[in-house]
Design a protein around this motif. Structure first.
Motif, PDB file in Angstrom:
ATOM      1  N   GLN A 113       0.646  -1.195  -0.066  1.00 43.10           N
ATOM      2  CA  GLN A 113       0.131  -0.013   0.052  1.00 43.10           C
ATOM      3  C   GLN A 113       0.954   1.176   0.098  1.00 43.10           C
ATOM      4  OE1 GLN A 113      -3.458   0.117  -0.273  1.00 43.10           O
ATOM      5  NE2 GLN A 113      -3.397  -2.057  -0.691  1.00 43.10           N
ATOM      6  N   ASP A 114       2.146   0.996   0.196  1.00 42.71           N
ATOM      7  CA  ASP A 114       3.095   2.176   0.495  1.00 42.71           C
ATOM      8  C   ASP A 114       3.895   2.592  -1.000  1.00 42.71           C
ATOM      9  OD1 ASP A 114       2.112   2.484   2.993  1.00 42.71           O
ATOM     10  OD2 ASP A 114       4.016   1.592   4.120  1.00 42.71           O
ATOM     11  N   ALA A 115       3.469   1.751  -1.885  1.00 41.96           N
ATOM     12  CA  ALA A 115       4.331   1.816  -3.116  1.00 41.96           C
ATOM     13  C   ALA A 115       4.363   3.269  -3.561  1.00 41.96           C
ATOM     14  CB  ALA A 115       3.814   0.918  -4.172  1.00 41.96           C
ATOM     15  N   ILE A 116       5.600   3.749  -4.108  1.00 37.86           N
ATOM     16  CA  ILE A 116       5.704   4.974  -4.649  1.00 37.86           C
ATOM     17  C   ILE A 116       5.991   4.842  -6.285  1.00 37.86           C
ATOM     18  CG2 ILE A 116       6.881   5.838  -2.628  1.00 37.86           C
ATOM     19  CD1 ILE A 116       9.712   5.370  -4.102  1.00 37.86           C
ATOM     20  N   LEU A 117       5.644   5.971  -6.953  1.00 41.14           N
ATOM     21  CA  LEU A 117       5.788   6.395  -8.253  1.00 41.14           C
ATOM     22  C   LEU A 117       7.384   6.854  -8.289  1.00 41.14           C
ATOM     23  CD1 LEU A 117       3.426   8.269 -10.775  1.00 41.14           C
ATOM     24  CD2 LEU A 117       5.693   7.562 -11.137  1.00 41.14           C
ATOM     25  N   GLU A 118       8.287   5.909  -8.682  1.00 46.20           N
ATOM     26  CA  GLU A 118       9.663   6.349  -8.743  1.00 46.20           C
ATOM     27  C   GLU A 118      10.322   6.924  -9.868  1.00 46.20           C
ATOM     28  OE1 GLU A 118      14.028   5.396  -8.562  1.00 46.20           O
ATOM     29  OE2 GLU A 118      12.493   4.792 -10.071  1.00 46.20           O
ATOM     30  N   PRO A 249       6.203  22.742  -8.633  1.00 48.37           N
ATOM     31  CA  PRO A 249       5.629  22.532  -7.558  1.00 48.37           C
ATOM     32  C   PRO A 249       4.011  22.417  -7.156  1.00 48.37           C
ATOM     33  CG  PRO A 249       7.299  24.200  -7.658  1.00 48.37           C
ATOM     34  CD  PRO A 249       6.949  23.746  -8.900  1.00 48.37           C
ATOM     35  N   ALA A 250       3.224  23.146  -8.100  1.00 49.08           N
ATOM     36  CA  ALA A 250       1.877  22.968  -8.023  1.00 49.08           C
ATOM     37  C   ALA A 250       1.341  21.690  -8.439  1.00 49.08           C
ATOM     38  CB  ALA A 250       1.329  24.220  -9.162  1.00 49.08           C
ATOM     39  N   PHE A 251       2.112  21.029  -9.105  1.00 47.42           N
ATOM     40  CA  PHE A 251       1.630  19.552  -9.604  1.00 47.42           C
ATOM     41  C   PHE A 251       1.335  18.686  -8.397  1.00 47.42           C
ATOM     42  CE2 PHE A 251       2.508  15.155  -9.937  1.00 47.42           C
ATOM     43  CZ  PHE A 251       1.835  14.744 -10.675  1.00 47.42           C
ATOM     44  N   LEU A 252       2.008  18.664  -7.454  1.00 43.09           N
ATOM     45  CA  LEU A 252       1.817  17.873  -6.142  1.00 43.09           C
ATOM     46  C   LEU A 252       0.566  18.308  -5.630  1.00 43.09           C
ATOM     47  CD1 LEU A 252       5.387  17.381  -4.624  1.00 43.09           C
ATOM     48  CD2 LEU A 252       4.165  15.763  -6.102  1.00 43.09           C
ATOM     49  N   ARG A 259      -4.040   8.790  -4.152  1.00 42.15           N
ATOM     50  CA  ARG A 259      -2.779   8.926  -4.911  1.00 42.15           C
ATOM     51  C   ARG A 259      -1.662   9.658  -4.291  1.00 42.15           C
ATOM     52  NH1 ARG A 259      -5.637   5.835  -6.295  1.00 42.15           N
ATOM     53  NH2 ARG A 259      -6.727   5.420  -8.381  1.00 42.15           N
ATOM     54  N   ARG A 260      -1.892  10.465  -3.238  1.00 41.65           N
ATOM     55  CA  ARG A 260      -0.598  11.512  -3.068  1.00 41.65           C
ATOM     56  C   ARG A 260       0.518  10.586  -2.456  1.00 41.65           C
ATOM     57  NH1 ARG A 260      -4.791  15.946  -0.443  1.00 41.65           N
ATOM     58  NH2 ARG A 260      -5.529  16.434  -2.046  1.00 41.65           N
ATOM     59  N   LYS A 261       0.010   9.335  -1.793  1.00 48.65           N
ATOM     60  CA  LYS A 261       1.123   8.618  -1.102  1.00 48.65           C
ATOM     61  C   LYS A 261       2.370   8.199  -2.270  1.00 48.65           C
ATOM     62  CE  LYS A 261       0.568   5.640   2.833  1.00 48.65           C
ATOM     63  NZ  LYS A 261      -0.076   4.443   3.363  1.00 48.65           N
ATOM     64  N   HIS A 265       7.853  10.018  -1.218  1.00 46.98           N
ATOM     65  CA  HIS A 265       9.231   9.970  -1.081  1.00 46.98           C
ATOM     66  C   HIS A 265       9.853  11.455  -1.559  1.00 46.98           C
ATOM     67  CE1 HIS A 265       7.891   9.146  -5.107  1.00 46.98           C
ATOM     68  NE2 HIS A 265       9.355   9.133  -5.759  1.00 46.98           N
ATOM     69  N   VAL A 266       9.061  12.285  -2.338  1.00 45.29           N
ATOM     70  CA  VAL A 266       9.507  13.568  -2.752  1.00 45.29           C
ATOM     71  C   VAL A 266       8.840  14.476  -1.761  1.00 45.29           C
ATOM     72  CG1 VAL A 266      10.076  13.068  -5.095  1.00 45.29           C
ATOM     73  CG2 VAL A 266       7.552  13.526  -4.538  1.00 45.29           C
ATOM     74  N   ASP A 267       7.792  14.234  -1.080  1.00 49.24           N
ATOM     75  CA  ASP A 267       7.538  15.155  -0.099  1.00 49.24           C
ATOM     76  C   ASP A 267       6.596  14.306   1.080  1.00 49.24           C
ATOM     77  OD1 ASP A 267       5.876  16.840   1.568  1.00 49.24           O
ATOM     78  OD2 ASP A 267       4.939  18.133  -0.234  1.00 49.24           O
ATOM     79  N   PRO A 268       7.089  13.963   2.105  1.00 48.28           N
ATOM     80  CA  PRO A 268       6.435  13.066   2.918  1.00 48.28           C
ATOM     81  C   PRO A 268       5.299  13.898   3.646  1.00 48.28           C
ATOM     82  CG  PRO A 268       8.881  13.670   3.682  1.00 48.28           C
ATOM     83  CD  PRO A 268       8.757  14.640   2.471  1.00 48.28           C
ATOM     84  N   SER A 269       4.942  14.812   3.656  1.00 51.07           N
ATOM     85  CA  SER A 269       3.575  15.202   4.140  1.00 51.07           C
ATOM     86  C   SER A 269       2.538  14.771   3.123  1.00 51.07           C
ATOM     87  CB  SER A 269       3.617  16.885   4.117  1.00 51.07           C
ATOM     88  OG  SER A 269       3.539  17.276   2.547  1.00 51.07           O
ATOM     89  N   LEU A 270       2.832  14.396   2.115  1.00 49.76           N
ATOM     90  CA  LEU A 270       1.581  13.870   1.271  1.00 49.76           C
ATOM     91  C   LEU A 270       0.963  12.362   1.880  1.00 49.76           C
ATOM     92  CD1 LEU A 270       3.461  14.722  -2.285  1.00 49.76           C
ATOM     93  CD2 LEU A 270       1.234  15.872  -1.420  1.00 49.76           C
ATOM     94  N   ALA A 271       1.945  11.945   2.266  1.00 42.96           N
ATOM     95  CA  ALA A 271       1.553  10.667   3.095  1.00 42.96           C
ATOM     96  C   ALA A 271       0.240  10.866   4.106  1.00 42.96           C
ATOM     97  CB  ALA A 271       2.449   9.636   3.517  1.00 42.96           C
TER      98      ALA A 271
END
Ligand SMILES: O=C(O)CCC(=O)C(=O)O
Length: 278
Positions: A113-118, A249-252, A259-261, A265-271
């Protein structure tokens, strides 16, 4: 599900409810197929007209990349074949493309469940590209004999922008080869046709090779590497100008809930901000 040959399983996503694809038997089947065969084909993951629009956008935006030369931010991956970065903008910033619900459901079942888009980009074979060398996306983890026995640590998603077939070229895959220590030259490969609107996912360990492009047109396919949170592709990004993920930056902030999780890895607050889909 249709079975063409013993190992060529195709999952038709039209039968899957979009509400919670993760609970569907078809998604479980696709994940099982990745575990057993090292790849899975998902048909009808995205509307064909959306892919046609992406192709037009790709051609307009990346025309300068459609030449037989490696640039600072591209990687030559074979004869007349290049990996190029794609910006998360326009149609390529559509979550149904970079984080398609069916694809993410399979990724989360096959990884966690924690997978990232690398990384996110395109692989383009130019007209006349010869067959690519047979390879895995990276060496086995730890270079160790136990690595083929382990669960998957990364997957590649490939979404062709024109039909992948014998004329334009497709990606040949060796079923079960994610469990091999070395390539078995006697083993048969599969060269599945992947029509526009379908996609293929493969385990990073699976041996594969882009087949020749015999046509007079370039064959772009969008790719995304999904990985366990700790993994970074160690082999394909060794040049300073290459980008694994390319966005303003606006994309995130535009990434929808659920989907934010994929980007934590690029912005931990998204999790922390993530939750069920809105
Ligand atoms: O072009 C393809 O079909 C496969 C490409 C690939 O595996 C690569 O460039 O590493």
């Amino acid at each position: 599900m249709n079975e063409k040959a013993a190992t060529l399983v195709r999952i038709d996503c039209r039968g899957i409810s979009g509400d919670d694809p993760g609970t569907s038997d078809q998604i479980r089947l696709a994940s099982d197929c990745l575990v057993k065969n090292g790849y899975a084909i998902l048909d009808h993951v995205i509307a064909e007209d959306k892919v046609a629009a992406l192709k037009a956008e790709f051609d307009a935006r990346y025309a300068a990349y459609l030449e037989d030369r490696e640039l600072d931010d591209t990687l030559k991956t074979g004869n007349r074949r290049f990996m190029i970065p794609i910006d998360f903008s326009g149609g390529f910033a559509d979550p149904s493309v970079y984080a398609n619900p069916f694809v993410v459901a399979v990724v989360r079942a096959a990884l966690d469940q924690d997978a990232i888009l690398e990384s996110y980009g395109a692989i383009v074979s130019l007209p006349g590209a010869q067959a690519q060398h047979i390879h895995r996306d990276n060496p086995l983890l730890f270079g160790a004999g136990i690595a083929p026995l382990l669960p998957a640590h990364a997957l590649n998603f490939a979404l062709p922008l024109i039909d992948m077939n014998d004329e334009h070229g497709t990606t040949a895959l060796w079923p079960g080869s994610h469990r091999w220590l070395e390539h078995d030259k006697t083993a048969p490969s599969q060269a599945p046709e992947i029509p526009v609107g379908s996609c293929v996912l493969w385990d990073f360990r699976t041996f594969h090779s882009g087949t020749a492009n015999r046509s007079e047109t370039h064959r772009p396919m969008v790719y995304a590497t999904f990985a366990r949170r700790w993994y970074r592709d160690p082999g394909n990004f060794y040049k300073t100008a290459q980008r694994r993920l390319s966005f303003e930056p606006a994309f995130l902030r535009s990434v929808p809930k659920g989907r934010r999780k994929l980007f934590w890895h690029v912005d931990p607050s998204l999790a922390a901000e993530d939750g069920p889909e809105a």
